[in-house]
Design an enzyme around this catalytic site. Structure first.
Site, PDB file in Angstrom:
ATOM      1  N   ASP A  69       0.836  -1.195   0.000  1.00 15.11           N
ATOM      2  CA  ASP A  69       0.000   0.000   0.000  1.00 15.11           C
ATOM      3  C   ASP A  69       0.873   1.247   0.000  1.00 15.11           C
ATOM      4  O   ASP A  69       1.985   1.230  -0.528  1.00 15.11           O
ATOM      5  CB  ASP A  69      -0.935  -0.039   1.221  1.00 15.11           C
ATOM      6  CG  ASP A  69      -2.298   0.569   0.941  1.00 15.11           C
ATOM      7  OD1 ASP A  69      -2.359   1.805   0.810  1.00 15.11           O
ATOM      8  OD2 ASP A  69      -3.288  -0.176   0.863  1.00 15.11           O
ATOM      9  N   HIS A 102      -3.687   5.836   3.607  1.00 16.35           N
ATOM     10  CA  HIS A 102      -4.472   4.690   3.168  1.00 16.35           C
ATOM     11  C   HIS A 102      -3.914   3.390   3.746  1.00 16.35           C
ATOM     12  O   HIS A 102      -4.634   2.594   4.345  1.00 16.35           O
ATOM     13  CB  HIS A 102      -4.501   4.638   1.643  1.00 16.35           C
ATOM     14  CG  HIS A 102      -5.451   3.642   1.076  1.00 16.35           C
ATOM     15  ND1 HIS A 102      -5.125   2.317   0.863  1.00 16.35           N
ATOM     16  CD2 HIS A 102      -6.742   3.767   0.662  1.00 16.35           C
ATOM     17  CE1 HIS A 102      -6.158   1.677   0.344  1.00 16.35           C
ATOM     18  NE2 HIS A 102      -7.156   2.537   0.220  1.00 16.35           N
ATOM     19  N   ASN A 197     -14.065   0.187  -7.093  1.00 13.37           N
ATOM     20  CA  ASN A 197     -15.319   0.875  -6.768  1.00 13.37           C
ATOM     21  C   ASN A 197     -16.012   1.450  -7.999  1.00 13.37           C
ATOM     22  O   ASN A 197     -16.698   2.453  -7.927  1.00 13.37           O
ATOM     23  CB  ASN A 197     -15.033   2.012  -5.784  1.00 13.37           C
ATOM     24  CG  ASN A 197     -14.473   1.494  -4.486  1.00 13.37           C
ATOM     25  OD1 ASN A 197     -14.820   0.410  -4.045  1.00 13.37           O
ATOM     26  ND2 ASN A 197     -13.583   2.258  -3.885  1.00 13.37           N
ATOM     27  N   SER A 262     -11.496  -1.479  -0.659  1.00 12.13           N
ATOM     28  CA  SER A 262     -10.241  -1.478   0.104  1.00 12.13           C
ATOM     29  C   SER A 262     -10.492  -2.038   1.494  1.00 12.13           C
ATOM     30  O   SER A 262      -9.792  -2.938   1.972  1.00 12.13           O
ATOM     31  CB  SER A 262      -9.691  -0.053   0.253  1.00 12.13           C
ATOM     32  OG  SER A 262      -9.053   0.393  -0.898  1.00 12.13           O
TER      33      SER A 262
END
Length: 418
Positions: A69, A102, A197, A262
């Site tokens: 990430d 994130h 998404n 996520s």
């Protein structure tokens, strides 16, 4: 060929998009909530999954989860849980600090201890291996960075690799990543990745989730129905809670509301860590098989294009002893174990072809996700080719209210009650 940054969605705030060298770079953030109370009281899914009971049986001890990430910053709930990691770009910054916040949130959702009123993770005794995967054009391609990240994670003993990121493109752009995935599976690891998404915005196929062998994860809401924004198609293997998830706001201040695949991927990874800690002698295939067998089965064809084999339910194997681990050397996902109807696009191959995935994506109806039973989990007992360059965020849901303020798009969504 296109190169681009790896960018990460949070939810609620979308930073200005820009077109650079033919690549659209997008980032979004989170919707801040009033008050500075603890996170745990807002983590509805922990009670829905019956985590307090599960933690009496397993907390993920002995399992390392690699978080590929944006890096990991220090927060109270992750103290003592994070191992030394590495940035895998060709131009590392020399710092693992998470500028986008994130990766920090993903790690906390997986293994946060709740210390200091922070995020309570699914597997609070698991260890987190941070693998910073940020591209620096023109030095890096998405394919190169992700493949290096997977290999590094495996070399450091990560049983589970969490990739809450995704990029559009064609499968042949990700040949290095596919090879790294194959190596990870052969060495006994599991790879979970967000399916994206874009369910209401063209439903693009997202990689690495769509690569054979990767466990693609979609998001469900409080009612266990697929979230309207969640990507769908043959790449979906499992689903997990991903909507109305509290996490730390940008700059790590305050509590924000988030939603996306996520978050669902992190929760699925944490669930796998719990099962593996309880059964340390199981192989990656056995852990995944039991997760697939005990998932909340979708109505209709299995796997469902919306929630795959179903919504993860770690309580069944951990509290009720459900699930048959089966053969240790057969990948249940590639073998399509549990499928209720032959998939004509698969043919003699154990995994979908790139052509089949493209066809499935084009045939999807992205305007609206289904709201009926077929989207609901039953509650019951390339060469050297470079990726498209677009790391699309996979942590944000659809918005009900948006306003542009000073070049920043703030997006908020109304919450849902149980």
């Amino acid at each position: 060929m296109l190169r681009g940054h790896l960018h990460f969605r949070q939810r609620g705030v979308r930073r200005a998009a820009a077109v650079l060298g033919g690549t659209l770079l997008m980032m979004s953030g989170v919707a801040p909530e009033a008050g500075a109370d603890d996170f745990r009281s807002h983590q509805w899914y922990l009670d829905s999954l019956r985590m307090p009971e599960i933690w009496k049986v397993s907390k993920g001890r002995g399992v390392t989860v690699a978080v590929l990430d944006s890096g990991i910053s220090e927060v109270p709930e992750l103290r003592g849980r994070v191992l030394p990691g590495k940035e895998v770009s060709n131009a590392p910054t020399g710092s693992m600090r998470d500028k986008d916040n994130h990766g920090t949130n993903m790690a906390a959702l997986i293994a946060g201890t709740g210390a200091g009123g922070g995020i309570q993770g699914i597997a609070p005794e698991a260890k987190i291996l941070p693998v910073k995967a940020v591209t620096h054009p023109p030095e890096d391609s998405v394919d190169g960075v992700v493949s290096r990240g997977i290999r590094y994670a495996v070399s450091r003993g990560a049983k589970i690799i969490n990739i809450s990121l995704g990029a559009e493109g064609e499968e042949f752009y990700y040949r290095k990543t596919q090879k790294a995935v194959n190596e990870a599976l052969a060495k006994g690891s599991l790879v979970f990745a967000s399916v994206g998404n874009g369910g209401k915005k063209g439903n693009p196929v997202v990689y690495p989730a769509a690569l054979p062998g990767v466990v693609g994860v979609s998001a469900v809401d409080r009612s266990l129905k697929v979230a309207s924004y969640s990507g769908n198609g043959e790449q979906v293997a499992l689903a997990a809670p991903g909507d109305d998830i509290p996490w730390r706001c940008p700059e790590l201040t305050g509590r924000c509301n988030s939603g996306g695949t996520s978050q669902a991927t992190a929760i699925a990874s944490g669930s796998a860590a719990l099962i593996w800690a309880k059964h340390p002698n199981w192989t990656n295939h056995q852990v995944l098989r039991v997760m697939m067998q005990t998932a909340g089965t979708p109505d209709g064809i299995v796997p469902s294009r919306y929630i795959g084999y179903g919504n993860v339910r770690p309580r069944l194997p951990l509290l009720e002893g459900k699930g048959n681990p089966g053969p240790p050397d057969v990948n249940p996902l590639l073998a399509r174990e549990g499928a209720t109807e032959p998939n004509p696009s698969v043919g003699a191959s154990p995994s979908p072809s790139a052509e089949a995935k493209e066809k499935a994506s084009k045939s999807a109806k992205p305007a609206e996700a289904p709201s009926g039973d077929k989207a609901e989990a039953k509650s019951g007992s390339g060469g050297d080719g470079e990726g498209s360059g677009l790391w699309i965020g996979v942590g944000a849901g659809a918005a009900t209210l948006a306003a542009v303020v000073g070049g920043v798009l703030f997006v908020r969504r109304r919450g849902r009650a149980l």
